[in-house]
Design an enzyme around this catalytic site. Structure first.
Site, PDB file in Angstrom:
ATOM      1  CB  SER A 428      78.998  20.230 109.867  1.00  0.00           C
ATOM      2  OG  SER A 428      80.136  20.306 110.341  1.00  0.00           O
ATOM      3  CG  HIS A 449      75.048  16.749 111.656  1.00  0.00           C
ATOM      4  ND1 HIS A 449      74.301  17.810 111.366  1.00  0.00           N
ATOM      5  CD2 HIS A 449      76.185  17.553 112.357  1.00  0.00           C
ATOM      6  CE1 HIS A 449      74.757  19.026 111.321  1.00  0.00           C
ATOM      7  NE2 HIS A 449      75.802  18.774 111.679  1.00  0.00           N
ATOM      8  CD  GLU A 461      70.283  17.300 110.282  1.00  0.00           C
ATOM      9  OE1 GLU A 461      69.523  17.718 109.410  1.00  0.00           O
ATOM     10  OE2 GLU A 461      71.496  17.694 110.290  1.00  0.00           O
ATOM     11  CG  ASN A 499      74.088  22.831 109.112  1.00  0.00           C
ATOM     12  OD1 ASN A 499      73.844  23.679 110.123  1.00  0.00           O
ATOM     13  ND2 ASN A 499      75.374  22.261 109.432  1.00  0.00           N
TER      14      ASN A 499
END
Ligand code: NAD
Length: 708
Positions: A428, A449, A461, A499
């Site tokens: 992550s 991801h 992702e 994120n």
């Protein structure tokens, strides 16, 4: 009729005529306005032919009856009246079917959705195949619309008021057996005999028997007071769910109500009128844009002109929360065998349990048979060494978030697997180029991801570092799609895309909390704005410790604006990690009704905050959301995302950015770059430098540019 005809009549010796729909040059049947003339002349031919004793409507496609209406035509409507006209035209044609004097049977195989189901409901009888592909539904609400060709009037008559509301307000599909139980079809048969049974039905000339409604349903729906109760309840549920952000559900309720109270003619008129207005709402426009974007993305390979390599076996490293989910979507959706490696048996059994629990639920709901469940479970096997890894083509790594460990995994895979195997890390926060730093073949290393829970979250992702090969990208994109994900290819920089735009949003919610706003108020503000959960609740869900781990990485790489409030360390010191430790911002123990619903008041004293409401909900949501928009523009400028479309999809599918706003870039266009810059500048003077609008956004405002 020529070779370009969409509709063909096939006369049978038994007096039945088959009306076949087959849109030339398309893989699926969809309805288009331009078919109207051809369809009307086919109906005229049927009416004029006295030798036809019955009609069976079916599809010439193997994979669909009619999958819906082609919605691109709606973008050409300049006014609501024009869109109303399209609906009225559809209604008129389907009325003609209903008024045919001969029995008309729809023989349904494959998706029968939207306009396709409206057509089928205008037939006198419907039967469907028992195939897995066959589903029936009216999903228009998901595009901010209502069924505009008679659906709001015919469905309640067939399945009852409550069931029809449930179907139209959620857009959910019914499988064959559910459709039979609901009274939407009168029989479910194997596909091999579908046309034969349909012809027999048409020959017997029997009208479909009226569905026998259960007593309670009858008592409730057969009188005005009972119906009012149902409508009031539906309205209440809709408003609680949509917070008034989506206009279509209320219009659906209204069109049904008018039909039941004032009759079909007025009901149809209201339906067409609402349809026209809804087409012109920004909510529907954004939802349609989203639909077009995802359809477009399904056709892309991630790298133009680069074909993916074949993947027949997948390996997963780490059987934890993520590894278990990844194994499940690989076996269940992609239908590929999976080999899981963990350091201990507990990890393997955790991963197997993940699949077992989900499949068992499906068995209990009778979506699949036990034998199917067993077949799926057999596709996932485990090991504590690398046995069985020699045949894998792609490895997905989901071990602990630790750079040295992940580098070791790359070395292990290069030593134990065949050359050319792809190593896809689900990290992550760690840069992919660092994970690939000691790789012999860094071109095969990539980021993949996922989001938790993997079986539910639709985004992946795909992170290419500088030396990732194009084939590795396209192969990983292809696998993610097979797993049922919508992949976006992003650049290898801290936080990737999702994120990175999430962090400033959540941090601002934390700042607002530390300034004394009550937690419920902050979460309510963002839920009312359209997010599925508020930012503080999200922290509880994801894990407060996870946020605390990622923030310093983002801060080090991207700057001060990513700094999480220091006070949050007090929460970690208190072992307050969120839902998983049953200790977070909300209460998870004690009375069941309080589980995750009531705020744990101790948090305030821990953070040294005396809660007192001072800000408006609007200011709270603006502060959080505009920071997200600002960061999204920065990401585009730095080419973290390839284009606005990917940025919008990433935010909606990865974070739950309100779909009816179209994503951060579409939202920016709606507000206008100038307005956003002005607002950020105002917040900057009130709350600090982290609100500074980025250069790219300022340039957009100065040059009056839009994203799309
Ligand atoms: P987890 O702690 O639930 O599982 C990790 C698993 O890896 C454990 O079962 C552990 O035994 C196993 N493991 C450790 N060392 C190993 C080795 N040498 N070989 C094989 N297995 C080994 O962690 P998780 O939440 O599943 O996260 C895994 C990865 O996914 C992390 O990199 C995390 O950052 C990332 N991620 C997590 C989330 C999330 O929401 N949890 C979301 C996206 C990405």
């Amino acid at each position: 009729m020529d070779n370009n005809s969409t509709f063909t009549l096939e006369r049978q010796d038994n007096g039945i005529t088959l009306l076949k729909m087959d849109v030339v040059g398309e893989t699926m049947n969809t309805l288009r306005a331009e078919f109207a003339d051809e369809f009307s002349s086919v109906l005229a031919e049927i009416k004029a032919d006295n030798s036809i004793k019955g009609l069976v409507v079916y599809s010439g496609k193997d994979n669909s009856f009619i999958a819906g209406a082609d919605i691109t035509m709606l973008d050409d409507c300049e006014t609501a009246e024009q869109a109303t006209q399209i609906a009225a035209q559809g209604q008129a044609i389907f009325d003609q079917i209903e008024r045919l004097k001969i029995p008309v049977v729809a023989a349904i195989h494959g998706p029968c959705l939207g306009g396709g189901l409206e057509l089928a409901m205008a037939c006198h009888q419907r039967i469907c195949s028992d195939d897995n592909k066959t589903v029936l539904g009216l999903p228009e609400v998901q595009l901010g619309l209502l069924p505009g060709s008679g659906g709001t009037q015919r469905l309640p008559a067939l399945v009852g008021l409550q069931k029809s509301l449930d179907m139209m307000l959620t857009g959910k599909h019914l499988r064959p057996k559910q459709a039979l139980k609901a009274g939407l079809v009168s029989d479910v048969v194997p596909r091999s005999v579908l046309l034969q049974v349909a012809q027999e039905l048409a020959l017997t000339a029997k009208k479909a028997g009226k569905r026998k409604a259960p007593l309670v349903e009858k008592a409730l729906e057969s009188n005005p007071w009972g119906r009012k109760l149902v409508f009031d309840q539906a309205t209440k549920t809709v408003l609680a769910k949509t917070k008034g952000n989506y206009p279509a559900p209320l219009k659906i309720i209204d069109a049904i109500r008018v039909g039941l109270e004032k009759g079909r003619v007025q009901g149809l008129a209201r339906e067409a009128e609402h349809f026209g207005r809804l087409v012109k709402t920004t909510e529907s426009k954004q939802l349609r844009n989203l639909f077009f974007a995802t359809t477009q993305m399904k056709k892309e390979t991630g790298v133009d002109g680069v074909e993916p390599a074949t993947v027949s076996h997948v390996g997963v490293l780490g059987g934890g929360l993520m590894g278990g989910g990844i194994a499940y979507v690989t076996a269940n959706n992609a239908k590929l065998p999976v080999r899981i490696k963990d350091i201990n048996h507990q990890g393997i059994s955790n991963a197997l349990k993940y699949s077992f629990d989900l499949l068992n639920k499906k068995v209990k709901r009778r979506f699949i048979k036990k034998s199917e469940m067993q077949k799926q479970l057999n596709m996932v096997t485990g090991t504590t060494d690398y046995s069985g890894f020699a045949s894998t083509d792609l490895i997905i790594e989901a071990v602990f978030e630790d750079l040295a460990l992940k580098q070791q995994m790359v070395a292990d895979i290069e030593a134990n697997c065949k050359p050319g195997v792809i190593f896809a890390s689900n990290t992550s926060s760690l840069p992919i180029h660092q994970i690939a730093a000691n790789a012999k073949a860094p071109e095969n290393v990539i980021g993949l991801h996922y989001f938790s829970p993997v079986d539910k979250m639709p985004l992946a992702e795909i992170i290419a570092h500088e030396s990732t090969s194009d084939e590795t990208i396209s192969t990983t994109v292809a696998l993610a799609k097979k797993q049922g994900k919508t992949p976006i290819v992003v650049k290898d920089k801290a936080g990737f895309y999702v994120n990175r735009i999430l962090a400033p949003y959540v941090n601002e919610a934390a700042n607002i909390l530390l300034a004394g706003e009550p937690i419920e108020k902050i979460d309510r503000a963002l839920v009312n704005f359209g997010f599925p959960v508020g930012p503080i609740k999200l922290l509880d869900e994801v894990g407060i410790d996870i946020g605390a781990k990622i923030s310093p990485i983002l801060e080090a790489e991207l700057g001060e604006r990513f700094k999480a409030p220091d006070a949050f360390n007090k929460l970690i010191d208190d072992n307050r990690k969120g839902k998983k430790t049953k200790k977070g911002f909300y209460l998870y123990t004690g009375k069941k009704s309080k589980q995750g619903k009531a705020v744990d008041e101790q948090v305030y004293s821990l953070l040294g905050v005396v809660p007192q409401s001072r800000l408006s909900e609007q200011e709270i949501s603006e502060r959080c959301v505009l920071l997200m928009v600002n960061e999204a523009v920065r990401c585009l400028d730095e080419k973290i995302v390839r284009n606005c479309r990917d940025g919008d999809i990433g935010a909606i599918f990865g974070i739950g950015f309100p779909p009816f706003l179209g994503g951060p870039f579409r939202y920016l266009d709606t507000l206008g770059a100038r307005t956003v810059v002005d607002k950020l500048t105002q917040f900057k003077s009130q709350y600090g430098e982290h609100f500074a609008p980025c250069d790219a956004l300022v340039a957009m405002a100065e040059n009056e540019k839009t994203c799309y």
